[in-house]
Design an enzyme around this catalytic site. Structure first.
Site, PDB file in Angstrom:
ATOM      1  N   GLU A  34       4.612   1.703  -6.150  1.00  0.00           N
ATOM      2  CA  GLU A  34       5.950   2.044  -5.667  1.00  0.00           C
ATOM      3  C   GLU A  34       6.982   1.931  -6.784  1.00  0.00           C
ATOM      4  O   GLU A  34       7.877   2.774  -6.891  1.00  0.00           O
ATOM      5  CB  GLU A  34       6.345   1.159  -4.482  1.00  0.00           C
ATOM      6  CG  GLU A  34       5.582   1.475  -3.219  1.00  0.00           C
ATOM      7  CD  GLU A  34       6.052   0.666  -2.017  1.00  0.00           C
ATOM      8  OE1 GLU A  34       7.073  -0.044  -2.121  1.00  0.00           O
ATOM      9  OE2 GLU A  34       5.379   0.756  -0.972  1.00  0.00           O
ATOM     10  N   ASP A  73       7.216   5.425   2.817  1.00  0.00           N
ATOM     11  CA  ASP A  73       7.672   4.763   1.599  1.00  0.00           C
ATOM     12  C   ASP A  73       8.873   5.457   0.959  1.00  0.00           C
ATOM     13  O   ASP A  73       9.809   4.787   0.527  1.00  0.00           O
ATOM     14  CB  ASP A  73       6.529   4.676   0.578  1.00  0.00           C
ATOM     15  CG  ASP A  73       5.439   3.720   1.008  1.00  0.00           C
ATOM     16  OD1 ASP A  73       5.751   2.723   1.704  1.00  0.00           O
ATOM     17  OD2 ASP A  73       4.274   3.952   0.648  1.00  0.00           O
ATOM     18  N   LYS A  88      -0.243   4.971  -1.421  1.00  0.00           N
ATOM     19  CA  LYS A  88      -1.362   4.130  -0.980  1.00  0.00           C
ATOM     20  C   LYS A  88      -2.461   4.129  -2.030  1.00  0.00           C
ATOM     21  O   LYS A  88      -2.745   5.162  -2.627  1.00  0.00           O
ATOM     22  CB  LYS A  88      -1.997   4.682   0.303  1.00  0.00           C
ATOM     23  CG  LYS A  88      -1.293   4.340   1.573  1.00  0.00           C
ATOM     24  CD  LYS A  88      -1.643   2.955   2.022  1.00  0.00           C
ATOM     25  CE  LYS A  88      -1.035   2.655   3.360  1.00  0.00           C
ATOM     26  NZ  LYS A  88      -0.005   1.653   3.343  1.00  0.00           N
TER      27      LYS A  88
END
Length: 147
Positions: A34, A73, A88
Site C-alpha cells: 500500500e 484500498d 493484495k
C-alpha cells in the site's frame, strides 16, 4: 526493488495533497504494498486524484449472511477514468488448496477467501454501475520482489 516481508503500517503524508480526495491528515497504509502504491499515486503526474479507503460498498458475507461494508484500498482517477483498487498479496487472491487434513487455519483461509470474493463481486458491480473499473493489484503488478 526488493521488499522485506515485515508488515509495515503508518501514516502517509503526501507531497501533493491537492490530489488526495479525503482527509489528507488521516492517510494510513497497512502494508509495504500500500505504501508503494500511495507513493506512486502521489508522485505520478498522470494521476489526477486518488484516495485511500474513502468509499464504503455494501456486500453480503458468505460466512454470516449479513450485510457488511467493504472499503476498497484505493480510489484513483487516471486519464479521466476512475478506478477502485484492492492491493493484495497474490496468495490471497487464489482459492486455498485443500490439504489432507482440514485444519483451523485452512477453514479460516476458506472463510477469508469467500469473504474477499463477495467484496470483490460487490465492488465490480458498483464500478460497472458508475462507469468505473475495479482492479486487484498484487506484488506482480506493483513490481515487488522478495530477496
Amino acid at each position: 526493488m526488493p521488499y522485506s516481508k515485515k508488515t509495515y503500517s503508518g501514516k502517509f503524508i503526501p507531497r501533493n495533497p491537492h490530489k488526495y480526495r479525503g482527509d489528507v491528515k488521516s492517510i494510513i497504509y497497512r502494508s509495504s504494498y500500500e505504501l508503494k502504491f500511495m507513493n506512486w499515486c502521489d508522485l505520478n503526474s498522470n494521476i489526477e486524484e486518488w484516495g485511500s479507503e474513502e468509499l464504503a460498498i455494501p456486500y453480503r458475507s458468505p460466512v454470516d449472511g449479513r450485510v457488511h461494508r467493504y472499503y476498497p484500498d484505493f480510489y484513483m482517477k487516471l486519464n479521466n477514468k476512475k478506478y477502485l483498487i484492492e492491493i493484495k498479496p497474490e496468495r490471497f487472491t487464489k482459492e486455498p488448496k485443500i490439504p489432507k487434513r482440514k485444519t483451523k487455519r485452512f477453514i479460516e483461509e476458506v472463510k477469508q477467501y469467500g469473504t474477499n470474493i463477495a467484496k470483490w463481486e460487490s465492488a465490480t458491480e458498483f464500478c460497472l454501475d458508475q462507469g468505473w473499473e475495479f482492479k486487484i493489484l498484487t506484488e506482480k503488478e506493483l513490481g515487488i520482489s522478495y530477496k
